[in-house]
Each structure stands twice: as C-alpha cells, then as structure tokens.
Design an enzyme around this catalytic site. Structure first.
Site, short mmCIF file in Angstrom:
data_model
loop_
_atom_site.label_atom_id
_atom_site.label_comp_id
_atom_site.label_asym_id
_atom_site.label_seq_id
_atom_site.Cartn_x
_atom_site.Cartn_y
_atom_site.Cartn_z
N TYR A 110 0.80 -1.22 0.00
CA TYR A 110 0.00 0.00 0.00
C TYR A 110 0.84 1.28 0.00
O TYR A 110 0.49 2.24 -0.70
CB TYR A 110 -0.99 -0.02 1.17
CG TYR A 110 -2.20 -0.88 0.88
CD1 TYR A 110 -3.31 -0.36 0.24
CD2 TYR A 110 -2.21 -2.23 1.22
CE1 TYR A 110 -4.42 -1.16 -0.05
CE2 TYR A 110 -3.30 -3.03 0.94
CZ TYR A 110 -4.41 -2.49 0.31
OH TYR A 110 -5.50 -3.29 0.02
N GLU A 169 -8.80 -7.38 4.64
CA GLU A 169 -7.98 -8.45 4.06
C GLU A 169 -7.33 -9.31 5.13
O GLU A 169 -7.27 -10.55 5.01
CB GLU A 169 -6.92 -7.82 3.15
CG GLU A 169 -7.53 -7.26 1.86
CD GLU A 169 -6.69 -6.16 1.22
OE1 GLU A 169 -5.48 -6.07 1.53
OE2 GLU A 169 -7.24 -5.38 0.42
#
Length: 398
Positions: A98, A140
């Site tokens: 990310y 997730e």
C-alpha cells in the site's frame, strides 16, 4: 471518518479530481510498472491493463470512495470495500504494497493537477487514501485469518485429478491438494485465484469460481477459453494456457477461496440467474441447495448463445430436478430446443416468490437488465446480489 477540514477540501476539489481521475490512474500505472515491472508480470492482469478496464475500475473506486466520505461522513462504502478486499486477498496482496501504491498515485496526482495540488489539498487526499487503504488492509487481514493463512501466503499446489470438456470452449478441471492435506472449506459462490507460468516467464493470475458445492470431495473450476481479438493474447492468455497445456496429473498453483457473493443459508426462496460462464458460481449454489434439501422455491435461469455453448447444462437440469420446489428456464439466442426460450432473458412470465433472494452472474449488461426486471417484480434491492468476473465496473460507477 474524514476530518472536518479535509472534508471541506475534498468536497471543493472533488470535481477537478473526478474529471482528471482517469488520467491520474493511467499515469499511476505507468509509474508503478516502470518502478516495479514484476507487479505487471506476476500480479496485475495484463489483459485488463491492456484493455484499460483496471484503470477505469481504479479511477471509479477512488472517486466513489471520496464521494461517499463527503456525502455520508458517518458510514463507509462497505460493499465496495469488501469486494475489493476479497480480490486483493485472493491475489496475495500485502499491507507492505500500500505505501508503494501511495507513492506512485500521489506522484501522478501532483503531475496531472499541477499547481492545484497545494499542501492542504495533498493532505486532504492523503487522508482519503489512507482511510481507504487501512480499511482494505483490516478486511484483508480478517479474511486471511478466517482462512488460516498469512498475507502473501495464500497459495498451495493442487493436482489436476481429471479434466472434463464441457463445451468446445469450456473445460472443467477437478482438483485435489497435491500435499494430501485437507482442502480448505469455502462458501457456495466463492472463487479461487489460479497462477500459471506463461511461455515468457510471467506468472499471471486469474480468478475462477468453484463450480461444485462445499460438500463435494473434489474442488472444480470450469474455465472458458477467451476468444476474439484477445485469443492467445493478453486477455485470453491464462485461459488459453489452461486449455492447451494443463491435463490430468499436472499441478496448478491455487489460492485459498475468497469472494463476497455467497449463498446465504436461510429458508427464503432463491433465484439464480446467469449467462454464459457466469453459471459456475450458480452451479455451486444450486448443488449446495440440493445437498442441504432446501424446500423453499428455487428459480434457476440461464441465458446463452446456443444450447451447445451452455456450460454444465446437464448439471444445471439434474441439480434442479433434485429440489422439490425448483424450476429451470433457459434462453438461447440461436438453436433453442423445445421447452427452451428463444432470444434474451425475459422475466415477464417468470413467477418470483415474495421474499426471494436473487443471485446474478454474467456480463454486466445482462445483470443490469435482470436486476431491473427483478426490481419491477418487487424483489428488494438489498436482496439482489451479483458477481463480476474481472474489475467491477458496476460498483466503480455506482
């Protein structure tokens, strides 16, 4: 929740960012793949990159998320976040990726918007990004915990125990764990990612629905070979590889099961509508309903080009006949047989029981049409669920 100061800034700049978000997404991917070419080779779908679908989906999801934060500050767009998170989890995306995305995305924003990106604007959109990213990371990691795997370690080797040619362009691969350990459980409607090594060394990944019920001793995926301009090229390279190179005794690298379109266990009536290869998650749901002796009405609907193109057609009928209150109707654009309908799916004469929960899978125009018809028949919007193969352009544009 977006801070009050950032909310005002995002609201003021959303029109400009929204107008440029397509250009931003395109430049972002250029920068990302230039710095990390392995991501395009081994993680991102090269076909969707080539067609522009992934860029459109990214642009749409960012704009949709920011718009939701501004218009509904006390809630999150969890449907969109869950769908993205399931895709990411099945690909083995990790939290460490990310910040990489953040770097190249914000470089693209600054380059496209130029002087309009003041420190205040940059800070506000940085807050938007990390609200979305941290929400996805949390979902997730929860999904990985449910599957008892670590992020990035979702893969196992599976042996192709058998292969069945369903149609000229569809084949079912019956899979068993190569290590002999128990196969992970899944919910009817979920999918797995399959990673294959292609002739150029790329390890491309595609998602395929599990087409059998959780109670089946063998897992199965039914793969349609992509034709047209993409045949043998980027869009169809994985399906082409599976059809031409994978046979009984071979091994495949397969992820743990994920996917948010799942059959809800209840006594409610069920409607399963599909088109083309979209029948695969519906077959898993239908088999599960038969395995659990579901007694409420079940309506099975499918549309295809011809009967010969209809994957798992005999299973579609046989499983329907196992249920005491189930009916099946099939539509074919060409060569419809006696008892089947000609043309596109039309629900005018299809009875829909009150309280029905509907599940749809197929091309986006097909699902839009069926959804509109179901709403017209009184099915609640919250009870209509769908699955999209590939980037979800419906959610991104919602």
């Amino acid at each position: 929740m977006l801070s009050e100061k950032s909310t005002a800034t995002v609201r003021a700049t959303l029109p400009a960012v929204g107008a440029a978000v397509g250009d931003i997404a395109e430049l972002f991917y250029q920068k990302l793949f230039a710095a990390h070419p392995a991501l395009l080779r081994d993680l991102f779908n090269r076909g969707n990159q080539s067609s522009g679908l992934q860029k459109q989906a990214l642009a749409g999801s960012i704009a949709a998320f920011a718009t939701h934060l501004v218009q509904h500050p006390d809630t999150r767009p969890d449907v969109m976040l869950n769908r993205i998170a399931h895709k990411h989890a099945s690909l083995g995306v990790t939290r460490e990726q990310y910040p990489v995305v953040h770097q190249h995305l914000f470089e693209a924003i600054a380059e496209v918007l130029g002087d309009a990106v003041t420190p205040e604007v940059a800070q506000a959109w940085d807050e938007v990004y990390w609200l979305m990213a941290n929400a996805l990371i949390a979902i997730e990691e929860r999904l990985h915990a449910e599957q008892r795997v670590l992020a990035g370690e979702v893969w196992r080797e599976w042996t192709v125990a058998a292969r069945t040619e369903e149609t000229a362009d569809c084949a079912t691969f019956h899979l068993t764990p190569a290590d002999g350990r128990r196969a992970p459980g899944f919910k009817p409607g979920q999918y797995v990612s399959v990673q294959v090594e292609l002739p150029d060394g790329a390890r491309q990944i595609r998602q395929y629905s599990l087409s059998t019920s959780p109670g089946s001793p063998v897992r199965a995926i039914t793969v349609k070979r992509v034709h047209g301009p993409a045949a043998g090229g980027p869009d169809g390279e994985v399906s082409h590889h599976l059809h031409t190179r994978v046979h009984p005794g071979d091994t495949l690298r397969v992820s743990a099961p994920y996917g948010d379109l799942t059959l809800k266990d209840s006594t409610a009536p069920v409607l399963l509508a599909s088109a083309g290869i979209g029948c695969t998650p519906m077959l898993s749901m239908l088999e599960h309903l038969a395995d659990t002796a579901h007694t409420a009405p079940v309506t099975v609907l499918h549309a295809d080009r011809t009967p010969a193109d209809h994957p798992l057609r005999s299973d579609h009928r046989a499983l329907t006949h196992k249920l005491p209150a189930a009916t099946a109707r099939f539509w074919y654009e060409e060569s419809a047989e006696p008892g089947d309908a000609a043309g596109r799916m039309d629900l005018t004469d299809v009875p829909v029981a009150p309280g029905t929960r509907a599940y749809l899978c197929g091309p986006l125009p097909f699902m839009r049409s069926v959804r509109e018809q179901l709403l017209g028949k009184g099915v609640a919007a919250a009870d209509i669920h769908y699955e999209v193969f590939g980037p979800d352009m419906w959610l991104a544009s919602a």
